[in-house]
Design a protein around this motif. Structure first.
Motif, PDB file in Angstrom:
ATOM      1  N   THR B   9       0.825  -1.207   0.000  1.00 44.35           N
ATOM      2  CA  THR B   9       0.000   0.000   0.000  1.00 44.35           C
ATOM      3  C   THR B   9       0.860   1.257   0.000  1.00 44.35           C
ATOM      4  O   THR B   9       0.564   2.203  -0.729  1.00 44.35           O
ATOM      5  N   SER B  10       1.908   1.275   0.809  1.00 40.92           N
ATOM      6  CA  SER B  10       2.696   2.502   0.894  1.00 40.92           C
ATOM      7  C   SER B  10       3.359   2.800  -0.446  1.00 40.92           C
ATOM      8  O   SER B  10       3.427   3.945  -0.881  1.00 40.92           O
ATOM      9  N   VAL B  11       3.836   1.747  -1.105  1.00 36.32           N
ATOM     10  CA  VAL B  11       4.477   1.946  -2.405  1.00 36.32           C
ATOM     11  C   VAL B  11       3.467   2.477  -3.420  1.00 36.32           C
ATOM     12  O   VAL B  11       3.746   3.395  -4.186  1.00 36.32           O
ATOM     13  N   PHE B  12       2.261   1.920  -3.375  1.00 32.55           N
ATOM     14  CA  PHE B  12       1.214   2.308  -4.310  1.00 32.55           C
ATOM     15  C   PHE B  12       0.816   3.776  -4.122  1.00 32.55           C
ATOM     16  O   PHE B  12       0.802   4.573  -5.060  1.00 32.55           O
ATOM     17  N   ASN B  14       2.472   6.051  -2.618  1.00 38.34           N
ATOM     18  CA  ASN B  14       3.617   6.886  -2.904  1.00 38.34           C
ATOM     19  C   ASN B  14       3.627   7.322  -4.371  1.00 38.34           C
ATOM     20  O   ASN B  14       3.794   8.487  -4.700  1.00 38.34           O
ATOM     21  N   GLY B  15       3.421   6.341  -5.258  1.00 40.28           N
ATOM     22  CA  GLY B  15       3.442   6.651  -6.683  1.00 40.28           C
ATOM     23  C   GLY B  15       2.239   7.464  -7.104  1.00 40.28           C
ATOM     24  O   GLY B  15       2.338   8.382  -7.902  1.00 40.28           O
ATOM     25  N   LEU B  16       1.096   7.110  -6.533  1.00 40.42           N
ATOM     26  CA  LEU B  16      -0.147   7.747  -6.970  1.00 40.42           C
ATOM     27  C   LEU B  16      -0.209   9.213  -6.552  1.00 40.42           C
ATOM     28  O   LEU B  16      -0.597  10.075  -7.330  1.00 40.42           O
ATOM     29  N   ILE B  17       0.173   9.489  -5.292  1.00 42.16           N
ATOM     30  CA  ILE B  17      -0.027  10.845  -4.796  1.00 42.16           C
ATOM     31  C   ILE B  17       1.261  11.528  -4.336  1.00 42.16           C
ATOM     32  O   ILE B  17       1.673  12.543  -4.889  1.00 42.16           O
ATOM     33  N   LYS B  18       1.927  10.923  -3.340  1.00 38.46           N
ATOM     34  CA  LYS B  18       3.059  11.605  -2.701  1.00 38.46           C
ATOM     35  C   LYS B  18       4.133  12.016  -3.686  1.00 38.46           C
ATOM     36  O   LYS B  18       4.679  13.109  -3.603  1.00 38.46           O
ATOM     37  N   PRO B  21       4.263  11.431 -10.491  1.00 38.89           N
ATOM     38  CA  PRO B  21       5.303  11.714 -11.477  1.00 38.89           C
ATOM     39  C   PRO B  21       5.091  13.028 -12.226  1.00 38.89           C
ATOM     40  O   PRO B  21       6.056  13.694 -12.593  1.00 38.89           O
ATOM     41  N   THR B  22       3.845  13.402 -12.456  1.00 44.42           N
ATOM     42  CA  THR B  22       3.608  14.614 -13.239  1.00 44.42           C
ATOM     43  C   THR B  22       3.634  15.865 -12.378  1.00 44.42           C
ATOM     44  O   THR B  22       4.384  16.802 -12.636  1.00 44.42           O
ATOM     45  N   PHE B  23       2.811  15.869 -11.315  1.00 45.84           N
ATOM     46  CA  PHE B  23       2.658  17.117 -10.567  1.00 45.84           C
ATOM     47  C   PHE B  23       3.772  17.348  -9.556  1.00 45.84           C
ATOM     48  O   PHE B  23       4.071  18.484  -9.204  1.00 45.84           O
ATOM     49  N   VAL B  24       4.379  16.265  -9.031  1.00 47.52           N
ATOM     50  CA  VAL B  24       5.409  16.459  -8.017  1.00 47.52           C
ATOM     51  C   VAL B  24       6.816  16.301  -8.605  1.00 47.52           C
ATOM     52  O   VAL B  24       7.666  17.158  -8.434  1.00 47.52           O
ATOM     53  N   GLN B  25       7.028  15.212  -9.337  1.00 46.99           N
ATOM     54  CA  GLN B  25       8.372  15.000  -9.873  1.00 46.99           C
ATOM     55  C   GLN B  25       8.594  15.709 -11.200  1.00 46.99           C
ATOM     56  O   GLN B  25       9.726  15.866 -11.645  1.00 46.99           O
ATOM     57  N   LEU B  26       7.507  16.121 -11.847  1.00 41.06           N
ATOM     58  CA  LEU B  26       7.584  16.833 -13.116  1.00 41.06           C
ATOM     59  C   LEU B  26       8.383  16.063 -14.166  1.00 41.06           C
ATOM     60  O   LEU B  26       9.241  16.606 -14.847  1.00 41.06           O
ATOM     61  N   LEU B  27       8.078  14.782 -14.263  1.00 41.62           N
ATOM     62  CA  LEU B  27       8.735  13.943 -15.270  1.00 41.62           C
ATOM     63  C   LEU B  27       7.764  13.659 -16.412  1.00 41.62           C
ATOM     64  O   LEU B  27       6.560  13.761 -16.263  1.00 41.62           O
ATOM     65  N   LEU B 136       2.500   0.251 -11.107  1.00 42.72           N
ATOM     66  CA  LEU B 136       1.064   0.517 -11.158  1.00 42.72           C
ATOM     67  C   LEU B 136       0.742   1.877 -10.533  1.00 42.72           C
ATOM     68  O   LEU B 136       0.003   2.680 -11.104  1.00 42.72           O
ATOM     69  N   GLY B 137       1.328   2.130  -9.349  1.00 44.42           N
ATOM     70  CA  GLY B 137       1.056   3.397  -8.659  1.00 44.42           C
ATOM     71  C   GLY B 137       1.503   4.587  -9.482  1.00 44.42           C
ATOM     72  O   GLY B 137       0.751   5.534  -9.711  1.00 44.42           O
ATOM     73  N   MET B 138       2.764   4.523  -9.937  1.00 45.26           N
ATOM     74  CA  MET B 138       3.306   5.623 -10.740  1.00 45.26           C
ATOM     75  C   MET B 138       2.500   5.791 -12.026  1.00 45.26           C
ATOM     76  O   MET B 138       2.181   6.901 -12.437  1.00 45.26           O
ATOM     77  N   GLY B 139       2.177   4.653 -12.646  1.00 47.35           N
ATOM     78  CA  GLY B 139       1.443   4.700 -13.900  1.00 47.35           C
ATOM     79  C   GLY B 139       0.077   5.333 -13.720  1.00 47.35           C
ATOM     80  O   GLY B 139      -0.333   6.199 -14.488  1.00 47.35           O
ATOM     81  N   LEU B 140      -0.619   4.913 -12.642  1.00 46.45           N
ATOM     82  CA  LEU B 140      -1.952   5.490 -12.417  1.00 46.45           C
ATOM     83  C   LEU B 140      -1.842   6.952 -12.008  1.00 46.45           C
ATOM     84  O   LEU B 140      -2.704   7.764 -12.359  1.00 46.45           O
ATOM     85  N   GLY B 141      -0.776   7.286 -11.288  1.00 42.33           N
ATOM     86  CA  GLY B 141      -0.551   8.695 -10.952  1.00 42.33           C
ATOM     87  C   GLY B 141      -0.410   9.518 -12.223  1.00 42.33           C
ATOM     88  O   GLY B 141      -0.995  10.598 -12.367  1.00 42.33           O
ATOM     89  N   PHE B 142       0.362   8.990 -13.150  1.00 39.06           N
ATOM     90  CA  PHE B 142       0.570   9.650 -14.445  1.00 39.06           C
ATOM     91  C   PHE B 142      -0.751   9.740 -15.208  1.00 39.06           C
ATOM     92  O   PHE B 142      -1.137  10.796 -15.707  1.00 39.06           O
ATOM     93  N   THR B 143      -1.479   8.596 -15.243  1.00 39.08           N
ATOM     94  CA  THR B 143      -2.755   8.566 -15.952  1.00 39.08           C
ATOM     95  C   THR B 143      -3.731   9.588 -15.366  1.00 39.08           C
ATOM     96  O   THR B 143      -4.387  10.328 -16.094  1.00 39.08           O
TER      97      THR B 143
END
Lengths: 194, 205, 201
Positions: B9-12, B14-18, B21-27, B136-143
Motif C-alpha cells: 500500500t505505501s508503495v502504491f 507513494n506513486g499515486l499521490i506523494k 510523477p507529473t505534478f510532483v516530480q515533473l517527469l 502501477l502506482g506511478m502509472g496510475l498517478g501519471f494517468t
C-alpha cells in the motif's frame, strides 16, 4: 528543390518548432533553461547528436530495416543507435576536445532520453524515407529550432528571477506559463507558407 | 527520513499521490503536454504508459541480479523499447483510431523519463512484486494527471468532455486551450495551484 | 582498479546484453506476426467504410493499377495517389471512382478518399488519416466541411470568405489544411476524368 529546402528549413525552425509547436524535448527545455549559457551548450550538444542520429538512422532504415522487412524493430533499433551515438560522442569529445567536453559533457547523457532526438528520427523515416539530404536537413534545423526555443526561454527565465512572482508559482509553474505565452508568439509563424 | 518499511500500500500510494510523477516530480512532460487535447487521448496515453511501466519494472526487477552494472542502462532501454513496441502493435491492431491520434507519441514512450527513472531508482533495488506495484502506482498517478489536464483542456478548448458536446453550440470554445500554448498554460496553473494548496496545508500544521 | 580490460568480463557483459536483445527481437517478431494481419484488416475495413460513405449505392470496388499517367497527374498537382478504385453497383455497372490521395496541409499525410461519379462530379469525401492541429486543421474531419465538396466538378478552389459553386470555404485559421484537402479532391477529379476519358474497364 530549392523551394523544398527553404520550406523544410523554415518549418523545422519556426512554423513547426519542435518545442513550441510539436512538444518534443520538453524535459530539457524546462530542466536546462535557467541560464542562457547552459541552454546554448545543451542546444549545441543536441544539434550535434541529432544531425548524427538523423544520418545514421536513415541509413540503417533504408539499407537494413526495409530490405530485411524488420521495420517493426524501428523504435528499439533507433533508440539503441542514439544511445550508442551519445556514448561514442562522449568518449570522442573527452579524448580529443576536452574543452568542449567540459562545456557540454554534463548534458550528453541527458540527450539519450530527449524525445526530440528519437522523435526526429522517427519523423524522418515517416516523411522523407527516400531522401538522405532532406532527412539530415530536417534533423539539423529541427535541432536549431530546439536551440532557439531553449535559449529564448533561458533569456526570459534570467529576468524572471528578479520579478516578484507569487511564492507558489515560482520556478516551474511560471516557467510553463511563460512558455505558453512564447508558444502563442510562435503560432504567429503558422501563417507562413511558400 | 527514517527508513520506512515498504509495504504494497505505501508503495502504491507513494506513486499515486506523494511522488506523483507529473505534478510532483515533473517527469515525462512531452506526452503530458502533447496528447492531452482530449480526455480519450489522455486516458489512452496514460494507460499505455502504465502497462509499459508495470511490465518493464517487473522484468528489470527479475533480471536485476543478471544485468551487469556497466550496461544496465542499455539493458533497461532494450527492455522498455520492447514493451513499447508490443503496446504499439497491439494498439494498431485493436484500437487503430486511438493509435492514429496518439501517433508518434506511442513510440516516444520509450524515452519517457518516468519509466527509465523507475527502473533505475526502484525496480533495480526491489523485488518483482513491489516493483510491479510501484509501476502501477506511478502509472496510475501519471494517468490521473493526464486525465485531469486533458479534461480541463477539452472542456475549455473544444466544449466537450469525452467527445460529448457540453456548451459548444452556444458559446464558441477557446480553441487555443487544445493547441500548444494552452497545454503549457493549463499545466503551469495546475502545478502552481497544487503548490499553493500544499504550502497552505503545511502552514496549517 | 585494474588497467587491463578483463576480456572475460567484457565477453560476459556483451553476451548478456546480446541475449536480452535477441530475446526482445524474437518476442517482437512473434507479436508482429500476430498483429500485422489485424492491422492490415483494420486499414482495409476503414478504407471500405470510407468508400461506402462517399459513394452511395456501390456494391463492390475494384482496385485499379496506378499507372504512370495517374502518377504524373498527381505529381503535377503536388500530391500522390495511394489507391484508385472503380465503384460498381449491384448489377455490375460502373457508377464512379473512389480515389485515395495523400496530400500536405499544415503537416504531411492527409489521406483523403474522394468519390467521383460518372458525370465527373464529387459525390463525397472522407478523411482516413491526418496529423493536423486539433481544434483547427483537424476540423476538416467535420461533416459540415466535407459536405462542401459534394457536387463540385472540374477544379475546386478555396475561398477564405464564402463558398460558391466552384469554391469551398476554408476552415478559419486552417487555410493550409483546407488547401491540402482540396488539393486531394482536385487530384481525384483529374485522375477520374482521365480514367473516364480513357474508357475504364
Amino acid at each position: 528543390m530549392v523551394l523544398e529546402i527553404v520550406s523544410i528549413i523554415l518549418s523545422a525552425l519556426l512554423t513547426e518548432n519542435f518545442v513550441m509547436v510539436k512538444f518534443y524535448g520538453i524535459c530539457p527545455f524546462l530542466g536546462v533553461s535557467k541560464k542562457v549559457e547552459t541552454a546554448l551548450g545543451m542546444g549545441m550538444a543536441v544539434t550535434f547528436v541529432m544531425a548524427l542520429a538523423s544520418a545514421f538512422t536513415w541509413i540503417v532504415n533504408k539499407f537494413l530495416l526495409i530490405p530485411f522487412d524488420l521495420v517493426y524493430l524501428q523504435t528499439i533499433v533507433f533508440i539503441l543507435i542514439i544511445a550508442g551515438l551519445v556514448q561514442f560522442v562522449e568518449m570522442f569529445m573527452k579524448k580529443s576536445m576536452p574543452s568542449l567536453y567540459s562545456a557540454l559533457g554534463i548534458y550528453l547523457p541527458l540527450i539519450t532520453t530527449n524525445c526530440a532526438v528519437l522523435g526526429v528520427t522517427l519523423l524522418n523515416v515517416q516523411n522523407y524515407p527516400d531522401s538522405f539530404i532532406y532527412s539530415l536537413l530536417y534533423g539539423v534545423f529541427a535541432a536549431l529550432g530546439f536551440t532557439l526555443a531553449i535559449v529564448l526561454m533561458a533569456g526570459i527565465r534570467e529576468n524572471l528571477d528578479e520579478e516578484r512572482v507569487p511564492e507558489s508559482f515560482r520556478g516551474f509553474p511560471i516557467t510553463l506559463i511563460s512558455a505558453g505565452l512564447m508558444a502563442i508568439a510562435f503560432m504567429g509563424f503558422s501563417g507562413f507558407s511558400i | 527520513m527514517a527508513e520506512e518499511k515498504k509495504t504494497i500500500t505505501s508503495v502504491f500510494i507513494n506513486g499515486l499521490i506523494k511522488e506523483n510523477p507529473t505534478f510532483v516530480q515533473l517527469l515525462g512532460m512531452c506526452p503530458t503536454l502533447a496528447v492531452t487535447t482530449s480526455l480519450q487521448n489522455g486516458l489512452g496515453m496514460g494507460l499505455s504508459a502504465t502497462a509499459v511501466l508495470i511490465c518493464s519494472n517487473m522484468l528489470v526487477s527479475i533480471l536485476r541480479k543478471i544485468i551487469p552494472d556497466k550496461v544496465r542502462i542499455a539493458a533497461y532501454i532494450v527492455i522498455i523499447a520492447t514493451f513499447v513496441t508490443i503496446i504499439q502493435m497491439c494498439l494498431n491492431a485493436f484500437l487503430p483510431d486511438l493509435a492514429s491520434s496518439l501517433g508518434l507519441f506511442i513510440p516516444l514512450i520509450v524515452v519517457n523519463c518516468i519509466i527509465l527513472a523507475r527502473a533505475e531508482a526502484f525496480a533495480s533495488k526491489n523485488n518483482p512484486i513491489l516493483s510491479a506495484v510501484d509501476g502501477l502506482g506511478m502509472g496510475l498517478g501519471f494517468t490521473g494527471a493526464l486525465c485531469i489536464i486533458s479534461a480541463i483542456r477539452e472542456f475549455l478548448g473544444a466544449g466537450t468532455i469525452w467527445g460529448i458536446e457540453l456548451y459548444g453550440t452556444h458559446i464558441a470554445p477557446a480553441t487555443i486551450m487544445i493547441m500548444a500554448p494552452g497545454g503549457f498554460i493549463v499545466l503551469g496553473l495546475l502545478v502552481g495551484t497544487i503548490n499553493f494548496i500544499v504550502s497552505k496545508r503545511k502552514g496549517d500544521k | 582498479m585494474a588497467n587491463k580490460i578483463d576480456i572475460k568480463e567484457v565477453l560476459k557483459v556483451g553476451l548478456i546484453l546480446f541475449a536480452i536483445t535477441a530475446i526482445a527481437a524474437a518476442l517482437l517478431a512473434f507479436v508482429n506476426a500476430k498483429t500485422e494481419p489485424l492491422v492490415e484488416k483494420n486499414a482495409l475495413i476503414k478504407e471500405q467504410n470510407a468508400m461506402n460513405s462517399v459513394m452511395e449505392g456501390a456494391k463492390s470496388f475494384d482496385e485499379l493499377e496506378i499507372t504512370s499517367d495517374i502518377e504524373k497527374i498527381a505529381t503535377e498537382l503536388g500530391g500522390e495517389v495511394e489507391k484508385a478504385y472503380i465503384a460498381k453497383d449491384a448489377s455490375d455497372n460502373i457508377i464512379g471512382t473512389c480515389i485515395i490521395t495523400k496530400t500536405t496541409g499544415y503537416d504531411v499525410g492527409i489521406e483523403t478518399v474522394t468519390g467521383v461519379d460518372i458525370n465527373k462530379t464529387v459525390t463525397g469525401i472522407d478523411i482516413i488519416a491526418m496529423n493536423e492541429t486539433p481544434g483547427l486543421g483537424a476540423n476538416a474531419k467535420n461533416d459540415d466541411f466535407r459536405a462542401q465538396y459534394i457536387g463540385k466538378t472540374g477544379t475546386v478552389g478555396v475561398s477564405k470568405s464564402s463558398a460558391d459553386d466552384t469554391n469551398i470555404q476554408a476552415i478559419s485559421g486552417a487555410t493550409k489544411t483546407s488547401n491540402g484537402v482540396t488539393n486531394g479532391v482536385n487530384i481525384a477529379l483529374s485522375v477520374s476524368e482521365n480514367l473516364f476519358n480513357g474508357g475504364i474497364k
